[in-house]
Design an enzyme around this catalytic site. Structure first.
Site, PDB file in Angstrom:
ATOM      1  N   SER A 125       1.167  -1.256  -0.082  1.00  0.00           N
ATOM      2  CA  SER A 125       0.293   0.003   0.266  1.00  0.00           C
ATOM      3  C   SER A 125       0.684   1.140  -0.293  1.00  0.00           C
ATOM      4  CB  SER A 125      -0.886  -0.141   1.574  1.00  0.00           C
ATOM      5  OG  SER A 125      -1.602   0.937   1.537  1.00  0.00           O
TER       6      SER A 125
ATOM      7  N   TYR B 253      -2.471  -1.142   9.966  1.00  0.00           N
ATOM      8  CA  TYR B 253      -2.663  -1.661   8.589  1.00  0.00           C
ATOM      9  C   TYR B 253      -1.295  -0.452   8.609  1.00  0.00           C
ATOM     10  CZ  TYR B 253      -4.296  -1.031   4.483  1.00  0.00           C
ATOM     11  OH  TYR B 253      -4.591  -1.125   2.826  1.00  0.00           O
TER      12      TYR B 253
HETATM   13  P1  NAD Z   1     -11.285  -5.469  -0.209  1.00  0.00           P
HETATM   14  O1  NAD Z   1     -12.382  -5.455   0.832  1.00  0.00           O
HETATM   15  O2  NAD Z   1     -12.419  -5.250  -1.498  1.00  0.00           O
HETATM   16  O3  NAD Z   1     -10.926  -7.252  -0.761  1.00  0.00           O
HETATM   17  C1  NAD Z   1     -10.399  -8.255   0.388  1.00  0.00           C
HETATM   18  C2  NAD Z   1     -10.391  -9.616  -0.331  1.00  0.00           C
HETATM   19  O4  NAD Z   1      -9.442 -10.108   0.607  1.00  0.00           O
HETATM   20  C3  NAD Z   1     -11.654 -10.480  -0.050  1.00  0.00           C
HETATM   21  O5  NAD Z   1     -11.841 -11.290  -1.001  1.00  0.00           O
HETATM   22  C4  NAD Z   1     -11.952 -10.914   1.443  1.00  0.00           C
HETATM   23  O6  NAD Z   1     -12.688 -12.093   1.382  1.00  0.00           O
HETATM   24  C5  NAD Z   1     -11.438 -11.052   0.794  1.00  0.00           C
HETATM   25  N1  NAD Z   1     -10.260 -11.928   2.612  1.00  0.00           N
HETATM   26  C6  NAD Z   1     -10.437 -11.531   3.772  1.00  0.00           C
HETATM   27  N2  NAD Z   1     -10.152 -11.684   4.930  1.00  0.00           N
HETATM   28  C7  NAD Z   1      -9.479 -12.703   4.582  1.00  0.00           C
HETATM   29  C8  NAD Z   1      -8.576 -13.764   5.419  1.00  0.00           C
HETATM   30  N3  NAD Z   1      -9.025 -13.843   6.950  1.00  0.00           N
HETATM   31  N4  NAD Z   1      -8.686 -15.093   4.714  1.00  0.00           N
HETATM   32  C9  NAD Z   1      -8.626 -14.723   3.459  1.00  0.00           C
HETATM   33  N5  NAD Z   1      -8.770 -14.112   2.449  1.00  0.00           N
HETATM   34  C10 NAD Z   1      -9.815 -13.260   3.495  1.00  0.00           C
HETATM   35  O7  NAD Z   1     -10.502  -5.102  -0.583  1.00  0.00           O
HETATM   36  P2  NAD Z   1      -9.095  -4.519  -1.051  1.00  0.00           P
HETATM   37  O8  NAD Z   1      -9.313  -3.044  -1.126  1.00  0.00           O
HETATM   38  O9  NAD Z   1      -9.311  -5.077  -2.925  1.00  0.00           O
HETATM   39  O10 NAD Z   1      -8.003  -4.564  -0.701  1.00  0.00           O
HETATM   40  C11 NAD Z   1      -7.102  -5.738  -1.536  1.00  0.00           C
HETATM   41  C12 NAD Z   1      -5.868  -5.353  -0.724  1.00  0.00           C
HETATM   42  O11 NAD Z   1      -4.969  -4.125  -1.133  1.00  0.00           O
HETATM   43  C13 NAD Z   1      -5.708  -5.854   0.791  1.00  0.00           C
HETATM   44  O12 NAD Z   1      -4.004  -6.555   1.399  1.00  0.00           O
HETATM   45  C14 NAD Z   1      -5.288  -4.383   0.934  1.00  0.00           C
HETATM   46  O13 NAD Z   1      -4.399  -3.734   2.108  1.00  0.00           O
HETATM   47  C15 NAD Z   1      -4.756  -3.914  -0.400  1.00  0.00           C
HETATM   48  N6  NAD Z   1      -4.878  -2.806  -0.304  1.00  0.00           N
HETATM   49  C16 NAD Z   1      -5.875  -1.776  -0.667  1.00  0.00           C
HETATM   50  C17 NAD Z   1      -6.237  -0.039  -0.908  1.00  0.00           C
HETATM   51  C18 NAD Z   1      -7.541   0.461  -1.360  1.00  0.00           C
HETATM   52  O14 NAD Z   1      -7.497   1.718  -0.673  1.00  0.00           O
HETATM   53  N7  NAD Z   1      -8.601  -0.176  -1.631  1.00  0.00           N
HETATM   54  C19 NAD Z   1      -4.929   0.424  -1.334  1.00  0.00           C
HETATM   55  C20 NAD Z   1      -3.465  -0.438  -1.202  1.00  0.00           C
HETATM   56  C21 NAD Z   1      -3.921  -1.377  -0.179  1.00  0.00           C
END
Ligand code: NAD
Length: 261
Positions: free
Chosen positions: A143, A156
Site C-alpha cells: 500500500s 495497517y
Molecule cells: P476487499 O475488501 O475488496 O477484498 C479483500 C479480499 O480479501 C476479499 O476477497 C476478502 O474475502 C479477502 N479476505 C479478507 N479476510 C480474509 C481472510 N481472513 N482470509 C482470506 N481472505 C480474506 O479489499 P481491497 O481493497 O481489494 O484490498 C485488497 C488488498 O489491497 C489488501 O491487502 C489491501 O490492504 C490492499 N490495498 C487496498 C487499497 C484500497 O484503497 N482499496 C489501497 C492499498 C492497498
C-alpha cells in the site's frame, strides 16, 4: 489437473483488487486459484466472471489466512490440484481505523496475521517449487501505507511496512533463482475495503462521510482520483511477464502521485 498453463494463486480474490488481478491473469492464460475465508456457497459467481470462456481453469480454495497453518497448507492444496504454482499474489487484507489507545489488540493481531504473517507462510510454502523450475513471480499487495503513515491506522501501516520489508528480503534470497519478488503500493482504490472504512474515518476525524472522501482519501492523491482495481491488475500482469525479470525487490507505487510528496 495440469493443462500445461502456468498457475497463479491470488489470495483474497473474491472482491476488489484481488478479483481484478485474478481476472487479468486468467485473461492472459493462467490457470487461477482464487481464495477467501468464506465457504464457496457464499462467494457468488466469482469463478464464472473470472474465466467466462473456460479457456483456463479457475478454482476456489477456502482458507482463512488469519490461521498460519491454513495459509501454509493453501499452497500445497493449489499444487495438489493444478500440479504447480508459478505466480503467488499475496493480496488478502483488512482494515481498522481507530486511535491507538482505543485500537483493539485483537484487531491488531488479525490485520497483521492476514496481510503480513500469511504472506510469510505462503511464500515459505511456494518457493521450493518455483526454485525447482527456475521461474517464479511473487507479488505482495502492500500500500502507499507501506511507504507513508496516516493517523489512526497503526496496525495497517505497520503491517504494510512489514510487507515491503519482507518483499525486499525474499527478493535478495531468490535473486539468482529466476524468481522475482515485488510489492505493489496502491493509493486509495475504490473497493469494498475502502467503502467500509468511510464511516469509521468520519467518526475519528469528526468529518462528514463526503468530506472523508474529499479531504482524507483523495487529498493525499495529487490526481484527486481513486485508482481503479484494473490498473493494479495491469501492473501485476506486467510483473509476471518475462520482460519484468530484472524488476525485483521493488516497492512500486500506483498512487496518483501520493508518495512523490
Ligand atoms: P476487499 O475488501 O475488496 O477484498 C479483500 C479480499 O480479501 C476479499 O476477497 C476478502 O474475502 C479477502 N479476505 C479478507 N479476510 C480474509 C481472510 N481472513 N482470509 C482470506 N481472505 C480474506 O479489499 P481491497 O481493497 O481489494 O484490498 C485488497 C488488498 O489491497 C489488501 O491487502 C489491501 O490492504 C490492499 N490495498 C487496498 C487499497 C484500497 O484503497 N482499496 C489501497 C492499498 C492497498
Amino acid at each position: 489437473m495440469d493443462n500445461g498453463k502456468r498457475v497463479a494463486l491470488v489470495t483474497g480474490s473474491t472482491s476488489g483488487i484481488g478479483l481484478s488481478i485474478a481476472s487479468k491473469l486468467a485473461a492472459i492464460g493462467y490457470n487461477v486459484a482464487i481464495n477467501s475465508f468464506e465457504p464457496e456457497s457464499e462467494i457468488g459467481d466469482a469463478p464464472g466472471t473470472i474465466a467466462p470462456d473456460g479457456n483456463v481453469c479457475v478454482r476456489y480454495f477456502q482458507a482463512d489466512l488469519a490461521d498460519p497453518k491454513r495459509a501454509y497448507d493453501l499452497v500445497g492444496e493449489v499444487v495438489a490440484a493444478f500440479g504447480r504454482l508459478d505466480v503467488l499474489v499475496n493480496n488478502a487484507g483488512i482494515q481498522k481505523v481507530a486511535p491507538i489507545e482505543e485500537f483493539p489488540p485483537e484487531d491488531w493481531d488479525r490485520i497483521r496475521a492476514i496481510s503480513l504473517d500469511s504472506a510469510f507462510h505462503t511464500i515459505r510454502a511456494a518457493l521450493p517449487g518455483m526454485a525447482g523450475r527456475g521461474w517464479g513471480r511473487i507479488i505482495n499487495i502492500a500500500s502507499a501505507h507501506g511507504l507513508r503513515a496516516s493517523p489512526f491506522k497503526s496496525a495497517y501501516v505497520a503491517t504494510k511496512h512489514g510487507v515491503v520489508g519482507l518483499t525486499k528480503t525474499v527478493a535478495l534470497e531468490t535473486a539468482e533463482k529466476g524468481i522475482t519478488v515485488n510489492a505493489i503500493c496502491p493509493g486509495y482504490v475504490w473497493t469494498p475495503l475502502v467503502a467500509k472504512q468511510v464511516a469509521d474515518q468520519a467518526k475519528v476525524h469528526g468529518l462528514s462521510e463526503a468530506d472523508v472522501v474529499r479531504e482524507i482519501m483523495l487529498a493525499p492523491q495529487p490526481t484527486r482520483q481513486f485508482v481503479q482495481p484494473e490498473e493494479v491488475a495491469e501492473l501485476a500482469a506486467y510483473l509476471c511477464g518475462d520482460m519484468a525479470r530484472s524488476i525485483t525487490g521493488s516497492a512500486i507505487s500506483i498512487d496518483g502521485g501520493w508518495t512523490a510528496k
